[in-house]
Design a protein around this motif. Structure first.
Motif, PDB file in Angstrom:
ATOM      1  N   GLY A 207       5.265  -4.539 -11.399  1.00  0.00           N
ATOM      2  CA  GLY A 207       5.063  -3.671 -10.420  1.00  0.00           C
ATOM      3  C   GLY A 207       3.642  -3.303  -9.905  1.00  0.00           C
ATOM      4  N   ALA A 208       2.725  -4.116 -10.346  1.00  0.00           N
ATOM      5  CA  ALA A 208       1.169  -4.240 -10.218  1.00  0.00           C
ATOM      6  C   ALA A 208       0.832  -2.806 -10.305  1.00  0.00           C
ATOM      7  N   GLY A 209       1.191  -2.083 -11.499  1.00  0.00           N
ATOM      8  CA  GLY A 209       0.680  -0.833 -11.967  1.00  0.00           C
ATOM      9  C   GLY A 209       1.638   0.223 -11.681  1.00  0.00           C
ATOM     10  N   SER A 210       2.730   0.198 -10.766  1.00  0.00           N
ATOM     11  CA  SER A 210       3.648   1.016 -10.529  1.00  0.00           C
ATOM     12  C   SER A 210       4.835   1.153 -11.301  1.00  0.00           C
ATOM     13  N   GLY A 211       5.065  -0.207 -11.951  1.00  0.00           N
ATOM     14  CA  GLY A 211       6.088  -0.327 -12.676  1.00  0.00           C
ATOM     15  C   GLY A 211       7.359  -0.596 -12.055  1.00  0.00           C
ATOM     16  N   GLY A 212       7.404  -0.938 -10.733  1.00  0.00           N
ATOM     17  CA  GLY A 212       8.513  -1.356  -9.975  1.00  0.00           C
ATOM     18  C   GLY A 212       9.157   0.028  -9.427  1.00  0.00           C
ATOM     19  N   PHE A 213       8.442   1.198  -9.619  1.00  0.00           N
ATOM     20  CA  PHE A 213       9.144   2.457  -9.028  1.00  0.00           C
ATOM     21  C   PHE A 213       8.285   2.956  -7.709  1.00  0.00           C
ATOM     22  N   CYS A 214       9.195   3.745  -7.217  1.00  0.00           N
ATOM     23  CA  CYS A 214       8.044   4.198  -5.954  1.00  0.00           C
ATOM     24  C   CYS A 214       7.283   5.498  -6.355  1.00  0.00           C
ATOM     25  N   ARG A 215       6.195   5.576  -5.803  1.00  0.00           N
ATOM     26  CA  ARG A 215       5.229   6.564  -6.353  1.00  0.00           C
ATOM     27  C   ARG A 215       4.853   7.621  -5.157  1.00  0.00           C
ATOM     28  N   PRO A 216       5.202   8.846  -5.239  1.00  0.00           N
ATOM     29  CA  PRO A 216       5.075   9.954  -4.138  1.00  0.00           C
ATOM     30  C   PRO A 216       3.649   9.926  -3.891  1.00  0.00           C
ATOM     31  N   SER A 217       2.568   9.453  -4.772  1.00  0.00           N
ATOM     32  CA  SER A 217       1.033   9.845  -4.599  1.00  0.00           C
ATOM     33  C   SER A 217       0.954   8.476  -3.451  1.00  0.00           C
ATOM     34  N   GLN A 218       1.724   7.423  -3.298  1.00  0.00           N
ATOM     35  CA  GLN A 218       1.093   6.522  -2.834  1.00  0.00           C
ATOM     36  C   GLN A 218       1.630   6.272  -1.332  1.00  0.00           C
ATOM     37  N   ALA A 219       1.037   6.600  -0.262  1.00  0.00           N
ATOM     38  CA  ALA A 219       1.542   6.384   1.115  1.00  0.00           C
ATOM     39  C   ALA A 219       2.277   5.229   1.437  1.00  0.00           C
ATOM     40  N   SER A 220       1.761   4.047   0.948  1.00  0.00           N
ATOM     41  CA  SER A 220       2.481   2.669   1.115  1.00  0.00           C
ATOM     42  C   SER A 220       3.879   2.504   0.572  1.00  0.00           C
ATOM     43  N   ASP A 221       4.201   3.486  -0.434  1.00  0.00           N
ATOM     44  CA  ASP A 221       5.617   3.453  -0.962  1.00  0.00           C
ATOM     45  C   ASP A 221       6.445   4.110  -0.218  1.00  0.00           C
ATOM     46  N   PHE A 222       6.310   4.944   0.870  1.00  0.00           N
ATOM     47  CA  PHE A 222       7.235   5.434   1.710  1.00  0.00           C
ATOM     48  C   PHE A 222       7.862   4.552   2.867  1.00  0.00           C
ATOM     49  N   VAL A 223       8.977   4.846   3.127  1.00  0.00           N
ATOM     50  CA  VAL A 223       9.763   3.674   4.280  1.00  0.00           C
ATOM     51  C   VAL A 223       9.201   4.027   5.518  1.00  0.00           C
ATOM     52  N   ASN A 224       8.521   5.162   6.047  1.00  0.00           N
ATOM     53  CA  ASN A 224       8.022   5.179   7.331  1.00  0.00           C
ATOM     54  C   ASN A 224       6.542   5.734   7.311  1.00  0.00           C
ATOM     55  N   ALA A 225       5.908   5.779   8.323  1.00  0.00           N
ATOM     56  CA  ALA A 225       4.676   6.595   8.382  1.00  0.00           C
ATOM     57  C   ALA A 225       4.493   7.981   8.330  1.00  0.00           C
ATOM     58  N   ARG A 226       5.565   8.614   8.351  1.00  0.00           N
ATOM     59  CA  ARG A 226       5.684   9.960   8.266  1.00  0.00           C
ATOM     60  C   ARG A 226       5.725  10.572   6.793  1.00  0.00           C
ATOM     61  N   GLN A 227       5.787   9.400   5.974  1.00  0.00           N
ATOM     62  CA  GLN A 227       5.748   9.734   4.590  1.00  0.00           C
ATOM     63  C   GLN A 227       6.616  10.838   4.206  1.00  0.00           C
ATOM     64  N   ASN A 228       7.738  10.954   4.386  1.00  0.00           N
ATOM     65  CA  ASN A 228       8.948  11.633   4.083  1.00  0.00           C
ATOM     66  C   ASN A 228      10.095  11.291   3.256  1.00  0.00           C
TER      67      ASN A 228
END
Length: 306
Positions: A136-157
């Motif tokens: 996970g390069a620091g994420s542990g393989g889990f989605c991180r709400p604090s990281q914009a790149s982990d959201f599926v869209n640009a709206r970050q929802n």
């Protein structure tokens, strides 16, 4: 002498009129309050339905992308990646992979990236819920709400956490070889000889619609996607020799802390599509190797190594 009674009657009528007006005002206020309450209820129902549809579509998109990578020739490089030794399918298919049965590969679905999956950005857990490999390069393989790149869209929802597993023998059909298609030769010692079955859980959630911390959400994402109670029968969960998980699942944890989530479960089966290719038409044509066979075998049209 009749003036005073008339005056008293007028005063009495004025008082009655004031009471009637106040009653009408009170009635209007009550009706208005009921209308506002019904409108708010309808708004909540509409919003809830929209959230549910959004989460369901997002989870389905993640599963559809996996299907497209396997079936669409345009994704040949991604297909080779996920079927290779460092892919979430190949992890269960390579030599010696029998011992991996029941493990779960967890990763955050990031469709805005130039790749679909990297083992270096994933985590592997055992059937008992313990971490086996943490990437996970620091994420542990889990989605991180604090990281914009982990959201599926640009709206970050919306975020989507995916887990892939090849069920162990406890969760396979009880019919002997029930998971093997007809006319397929199998070897019980070879993990790659049958048509393997996989279970894919795509959990989409809306972190912004909750008041919990990112750490609480991460704790839920680390939990296995399924509980052994759903497929294991006749096993005592207090038996310490059982390498299975009977605790809280990921979706149950998210629901408990108030994070809107929707999990979509997909059963997938990989099958080799064997097709014959006629490379040389003896007695016909120009006795040259066809273009498809040249690409497949790495040969020139005359049969020399290209």
């Amino acid at each position: 002498m009749n003036q005073y009674p008339r005056c008293q009657l007028a005063n009495s009528q004025n008082g009655a009129t004031l009471i009637v007006v106040l009653m009408f005002l009170l009635l209007i206020v009550v009706v208005g309050a009921i209308a506002v309450r019904n409108s708010m209820t309808s708004l909540r129902l509409a919003t809830s339905d929209q959230v549910d549809t959004l989460l369901l579509n997002t989870s389905d998109t993640a599963n559809k992308n996996i299907e497209n990578i396997i079936n669409d020739p345009d994704y040949s490089s991604e297909k080779a990646n996920i079927l290779g030794s460092l892919g979430f399918f190949g992890y269960f298919l390579n030599t010696g992979a029998t011992s991996n049965r029941g493990d779960q590969i967890l990763f955050c679905y990031r469709p805005r990236q130039s790749y679909f999956f990297k083992m270096s950005e994933a985590t592997v857990t055992t059937p008992s819920g313990q971490s086996k490999l943490i990437g996970g390069a620091g994420s542990g393989g889990f989605c991180r709400p604090s990281q914009a790149s982990d959201f599926v869209n640009a709206r970050q929802n919306v975020m989507t956490q995916v887990s892939v597993t090849r069920p162990n023998t406890q969760s396979l059909p009880v019919t002997p070889f029930g998971n093997v298609p007809l006319e397929i030769t199998i070897n019980s010692d070879d993990a790659t000889s049958s048509s393997p079955s996989f279970r894919i859980h795509s959990t989409s959630f809306l972190p912004a619609l909750s008041n919990v911390s990112d750490d609480k959400i991460t704790e839920c994402l680390k939990k296995p996607s399924e509980n052994a109670d759903s497929f294991v029968s006749g096993v005592d969960e207090d038996d310490t020799t059982q390498n299975t998980y009977f605790g809280e699942t990921r979706n149950e944890c998210l629901a408990k802390i108030g994070v809107p989530a929707k999990v979509l479960v997909k059963e997938a089966k990989l099958e080799n599509d064997v097709r014959s290719e006629n490379c040389i038409d003896y007695g016909e044509g120009d006795d040259k190797i066809t273009d498809n066979c040249q690409d497949l075998l790495g040969l020139t049209s005359s049969g020399n190594i290209g």
